[in-house]
Design a protein around this motif. Sequence first.
Motif, PDB file in Angstrom:
ATOM      1  N   ALA A  82      26.725  66.226  50.115  1.00 50.63           N
ATOM      2  CA  ALA A  82      26.974  65.677  48.776  1.00 50.63           C
ATOM      3  C   ALA A  82      25.841  64.752  48.367  1.00 50.63           C
ATOM      4  CB  ALA A  82      28.298  64.905  48.760  1.00 50.63           C
ATOM      5  N   ALA A  83      25.442  64.850  47.096  1.00 48.83           N
ATOM      6  CA  ALA A  83      24.359  64.004  46.572  1.00 48.83           C
ATOM      7  C   ALA A  83      24.925  62.649  46.183  1.00 48.83           C
ATOM      8  CB  ALA A  83      23.701  64.687  45.371  1.00 48.83           C
ATOM      9  N   TRP A  84      25.323  61.916  47.200  1.00 47.89           N
ATOM     10  CA  TRP A  84      25.868  60.567  47.008  1.00 47.89           C
ATOM     11  C   TRP A  84      25.002  59.566  47.757  1.00 47.89           C
ATOM     12  CZ3 TRP A  84      31.255  62.568  48.860  1.00 47.89           C
ATOM     13  CH2 TRP A  84      31.994  63.028  47.754  1.00 47.89           C
ATOM     14  N   ARG A  85      24.994  58.319  47.245  1.00 48.52           N
ATOM     15  CA  ARG A  85      24.411  57.212  48.032  1.00 48.52           C
ATOM     16  C   ARG A  85      25.334  56.963  49.224  1.00 48.52           C
ATOM     17  NH1 ARG A  85      21.566  52.428  48.161  1.00 48.52           N
ATOM     18  NH2 ARG A  85      22.758  50.562  48.685  1.00 48.52           N
TER      19      ARG A  85
ATOM     20  N   THR B 289      15.596  52.613  47.680  1.00 49.53           N
ATOM     21  CA  THR B 289      16.951  52.202  47.283  1.00 49.53           C
ATOM     22  C   THR B 289      17.913  51.981  48.448  1.00 49.53           C
ATOM     23  OG1 THR B 289      17.383  54.537  46.886  1.00 49.53           O
ATOM     24  CG2 THR B 289      16.852  53.194  44.965  1.00 49.53           C
ATOM     25  N   ARG B 290      17.476  52.271  49.655  1.00 47.31           N
ATOM     26  CA  ARG B 290      18.249  51.881  50.849  1.00 47.31           C
ATOM     27  C   ARG B 290      17.276  51.655  51.987  1.00 47.31           C
ATOM     28  NH1 ARG B 290      20.795  57.747  52.384  1.00 47.31           N
ATOM     29  NH2 ARG B 290      21.830  57.442  50.406  1.00 47.31           N
ATOM     30  N   THR B 291      17.650  50.821  52.935  1.00 49.06           N
ATOM     31  CA  THR B 291      16.688  50.444  53.974  1.00 49.06           C
ATOM     32  C   THR B 291      16.854  51.317  55.227  1.00 49.06           C
ATOM     33  OG1 THR B 291      18.178  48.862  55.010  1.00 49.06           O
ATOM     34  CG2 THR B 291      16.787  48.043  53.194  1.00 49.06           C
TER      35      THR B 291
ATOM     36  N   ALA C  32      22.384  64.416  40.281  1.00 51.83           N
ATOM     37  CA  ALA C  32      22.741  63.116  39.677  1.00 51.83           C
ATOM     38  C   ALA C  32      22.887  62.007  40.718  1.00 51.83           C
ATOM     39  CB  ALA C  32      24.022  63.236  38.849  1.00 51.83           C
ATOM     40  N   CYS C  33      22.078  62.056  41.767  1.00 52.48           N
ATOM     41  CA  CYS C  33      22.175  61.047  42.820  1.00 52.48           C
ATOM     42  C   CYS C  33      21.418  59.786  42.389  1.00 52.48           C
ATOM     43  CB  CYS C  33      21.594  61.589  44.127  1.00 52.48           C
ATOM     44  SG  CYS C  33      21.761  60.402  45.468  1.00 52.48           S
ATOM     45  N   PRO C  34      22.004  58.609  42.586  1.00 61.94           N
ATOM     46  CA  PRO C  34      21.341  57.377  42.155  1.00 61.94           C
ATOM     47  C   PRO C  34      20.148  56.968  43.021  1.00 61.94           C
ATOM     48  CG  PRO C  34      23.395  56.871  43.305  1.00 61.94           C
ATOM     49  CD  PRO C  34      23.340  58.366  43.161  1.00 61.94           C
ATOM     50  N   GLU C  35      19.983  57.567  44.198  1.00 62.72           N
ATOM     51  CA  GLU C  35      18.906  57.161  45.119  1.00 62.72           C
ATOM     52  C   GLU C  35      17.553  57.708  44.654  1.00 62.72           C
ATOM     53  OE1 GLU C  35      19.960  55.185  48.278  1.00 62.72           O
ATOM     54  OE2 GLU C  35      21.086  54.950  46.453  1.00 62.72           O
ATOM     55  N   ASP C  36      16.461  57.155  45.216  1.00 59.72           N
ATOM     56  CA  ASP C  36      15.129  57.566  44.733  1.00 59.72           C
ATOM     57  C   ASP C  36      14.289  58.298  45.780  1.00 59.72           C
ATOM     58  OD1 ASP C  36      14.353  55.527  46.430  1.00 59.72           O
ATOM     59  OD2 ASP C  36      13.140  54.468  44.941  1.00 59.72           O
ATOM     60  N   CYS C  37      14.912  58.958  46.730  1.00 57.70           N
ATOM     61  CA  CYS C  37      14.187  59.682  47.794  1.00 57.70           C
ATOM     62  C   CYS C  37      13.149  60.620  47.147  1.00 57.70           C
ATOM     63  CB  CYS C  37      15.173  60.465  48.653  1.00 57.70           C
ATOM     64  SG  CYS C  37      16.618  59.493  49.125  1.00 57.70           S
ATOM     65  N   LYS C  38      11.870  60.371  47.409  1.00 53.97           N
ATOM     66  CA  LYS C  38      10.805  61.034  46.638  1.00 53.97           C
ATOM     67  C   LYS C  38      10.707  62.538  46.895  1.00 53.97           C
ATOM     68  CE  LYS C  38       7.578  57.303  45.589  1.00 53.97           C
ATOM     69  NZ  LYS C  38       8.064  56.147  46.365  1.00 53.97           N
ATOM     70  N   TYR C  39      11.348  63.006  47.954  1.00 56.56           N
ATOM     71  CA  TYR C  39      11.294  64.443  48.266  1.00 56.56           C
ATOM     72  C   TYR C  39      12.431  65.221  47.604  1.00 56.56           C
ATOM     73  CZ  TYR C  39      14.670  62.392  51.518  1.00 56.56           C
ATOM     74  OH  TYR C  39      15.712  61.680  52.043  1.00 56.56           O
ATOM     75  N   CYS C  40      13.400  64.499  47.021  1.00 62.47           N
ATOM     76  CA  CYS C  40      14.693  65.162  46.791  1.00 62.47           C
ATOM     77  C   CYS C  40      14.922  65.666  45.368  1.00 62.47           C
ATOM     78  CB  CYS C  40      15.824  64.215  47.180  1.00 62.47           C
ATOM     79  SG  CYS C  40      17.427  65.042  47.087  1.00 62.47           S
ATOM     80  N   PRO C  41      15.223  66.953  45.262  1.00 63.38           N
ATOM     81  CA  PRO C  41      15.484  67.540  43.938  1.00 63.38           C
ATOM     82  C   PRO C  41      16.772  67.014  43.297  1.00 63.38           C
ATOM     83  CG  PRO C  41      15.890  69.166  45.697  1.00 63.38           C
ATOM     84  CD  PRO C  41      15.251  67.965  46.346  1.00 63.38           C
ATOM     85  N   GLN C  42      17.604  66.313  44.081  1.00 63.48           N
ATOM     86  CA  GLN C  42      18.910  65.908  43.557  1.00 63.48           C
ATOM     87  C   GLN C  42      18.941  64.481  43.015  1.00 63.48           C
ATOM     88  OE1 GLN C  42      22.368  67.782  45.120  1.00 63.48           O
ATOM     89  NE2 GLN C  42      21.412  67.832  47.144  1.00 63.48           N
ATOM     90  N   SER C  43      17.815  63.774  43.126  1.00 65.09           N
ATOM     91  CA  SER C  43      17.767  62.412  42.595  1.00 65.09           C
ATOM     92  C   SER C  43      17.801  62.471  41.061  1.00 65.09           C
ATOM     93  CB  SER C  43      16.492  61.718  43.062  1.00 65.09           C
ATOM     94  OG  SER C  43      16.320  60.530  42.312  1.00 65.09           O
ATOM     95  N   ALA C  44      18.631  61.608  40.459  1.00 68.84           N
ATOM     96  CA  ALA C  44      18.730  61.566  38.990  1.00 68.84           C
ATOM     97  C   ALA C  44      17.426  61.084  38.367  1.00 68.84           C
ATOM     98  CB  ALA C  44      19.871  60.655  38.583  1.00 68.84           C
TER      99      ALA C  44
HETATM  100 FE1  SF4 Z   1      18.401  60.816  48.627  1.00 72.92          FE
HETATM  101 FE2  SF4 Z   1      20.523  62.262  49.520  1.00 72.92          FE
HETATM  102 FE3  SF4 Z   1      20.454  61.369  47.021  1.00 72.92          FE
HETATM  103 FE4  SF4 Z   1      18.784  63.274  47.724  1.00 72.92          FE
HETATM  104  S1  SF4 Z   1      20.977  63.446  47.664  1.00 72.92           S
HETATM  105  S2  SF4 Z   1      18.287  61.473  46.471  1.00 72.92           S
HETATM  106  S3  SF4 Z   1      18.352  62.716  49.844  1.00 72.92           S
HETATM  107  S4  SF4 Z   1      20.495  60.121  48.862  1.00 72.92           S
END
Ligand code: SF4
Length: 351
Positions: free
Chosen positions: A106-109, A173-175, A58-70
């Motif tokens: 932690a899957a946080w911004r 979503t972050r620089t 449920a992470c708000p970020e959009d990192c294209k590799y990440c299984p944890q992005s919402a």
């Molecule tokens: Fe990005 Fe970290 Fe969130 Fe994954 S958990 S989407 S790597 S910020």
Amino acid sequence: MVAPEISTVRNNWQREEVLALFNQPFNDLMFDAQVMHRRHFNPNQVQLSTLLSIKTGACPEDCKYCPQSARYDTGLEKEKLLQIEQVIEAAKIAKASGSSRFCMGAAWRSPHDRDIPAVAEMIREVKALGMETCMTLGMLSEGQADNLARAGLDYYNHNLDTSKEFYGEVITTRTYQDRLNTLANVRNSGMKVCAGGIVGMGEEQRDRAGLLMELANLPVHPESVPINMLVKVAGTPMADQADLDPFEFVRTIAVARLMMPKSYVRLSAGREDMNEQMQAMAFMAGANSIFYCDKLLTTPNPKANSDMQLFERLGIAPEEYQVDKGNEEQAAELHQTIAEAKTDAMFYRAG
Ligand code: SF4
Ligand code: SAM
Ligand code: DTB
């Protein structure tokens, strides 16, 4: 022979020089990296860190590799911040398996200030077990970094992930500058810095060189440099990414070793898809740390026993593990793990 100009710690690398390191004949690069490695480290010791996801998905970020992005449907079950007892339990298992550092992610911004007391308690309890602590919680303000340092956190992990130029293809979503600011806050707080990146995301060699150049040109080199091979997770935009040439991955490790001679270079995510020969080559190239135990944050990692078998076959020892004096039970557990690994290794060889 290692050229004298690359035997010292430098912070003024130019991209063309880095590309020249990458493009040497493989054997020359491996030789130079191994010689450099031996100048600063015992070549037959590898540091072991164990990961635990303390807040999943449920992470708000959009990192294209990440299984944890919402934003991506990866079927991952999200979890709230773990209770302290769950964290202590996992850390005890990691320690008994021979791990020296416990890394909590932690899957946080970025953490909320209200989360800091709970994570500070995790830090204190894990340290009380006699392990080094590391956390990766996203961006940190100056004040948050100071609070974590005061709680006794040894390392903070925050990756640059890739080159400045390729970064926009991966995260919007972050620089890059946000990441550099967090690294500066961590460094200024007195904690040790763990910063690296991911390869195999479709970037060019120039980008791998650019990532290493950014890391090595920081005012002080990160003490720990994780080099992750992309774990391709179904549902993420990078699920179908083409494989990176394994030799190019090993070259990346070797160049990291040459550019940051005194840093621990970690052969990080992606080992589940690497054969033992490739991992051995990464150790020859100067990798001297791994993530250990059967899970990374959300994806599988090789079993502790199979890593111990590989170490046994390569004559590698886990970097010194501080067993608390008088804690015979813990020492016995560790010896048991190593003994089991040796027994399994004998069967493995026989088979
Ligand atoms: Fe990005 Fe970290 Fe969130 Fe994954 S958990 S989407 S790597 S910020
Ligand atoms: N949310 C925090 C952050 O992004 O800073 C901390 C956790 S995040 C999962 C930590 C790092 O794990 C990322 O910066 C990335 O480098 C790495 N990572 C995440 N997913 C990965 C994947 N599929 N393959 C390889 N590395 C990955
Ligand atoms: C790092 O560079 N790699 C680790 C750690 N720092 C936090 C994370 C790898 C995550 C791989 C995908 C997953 O298991 O979720």
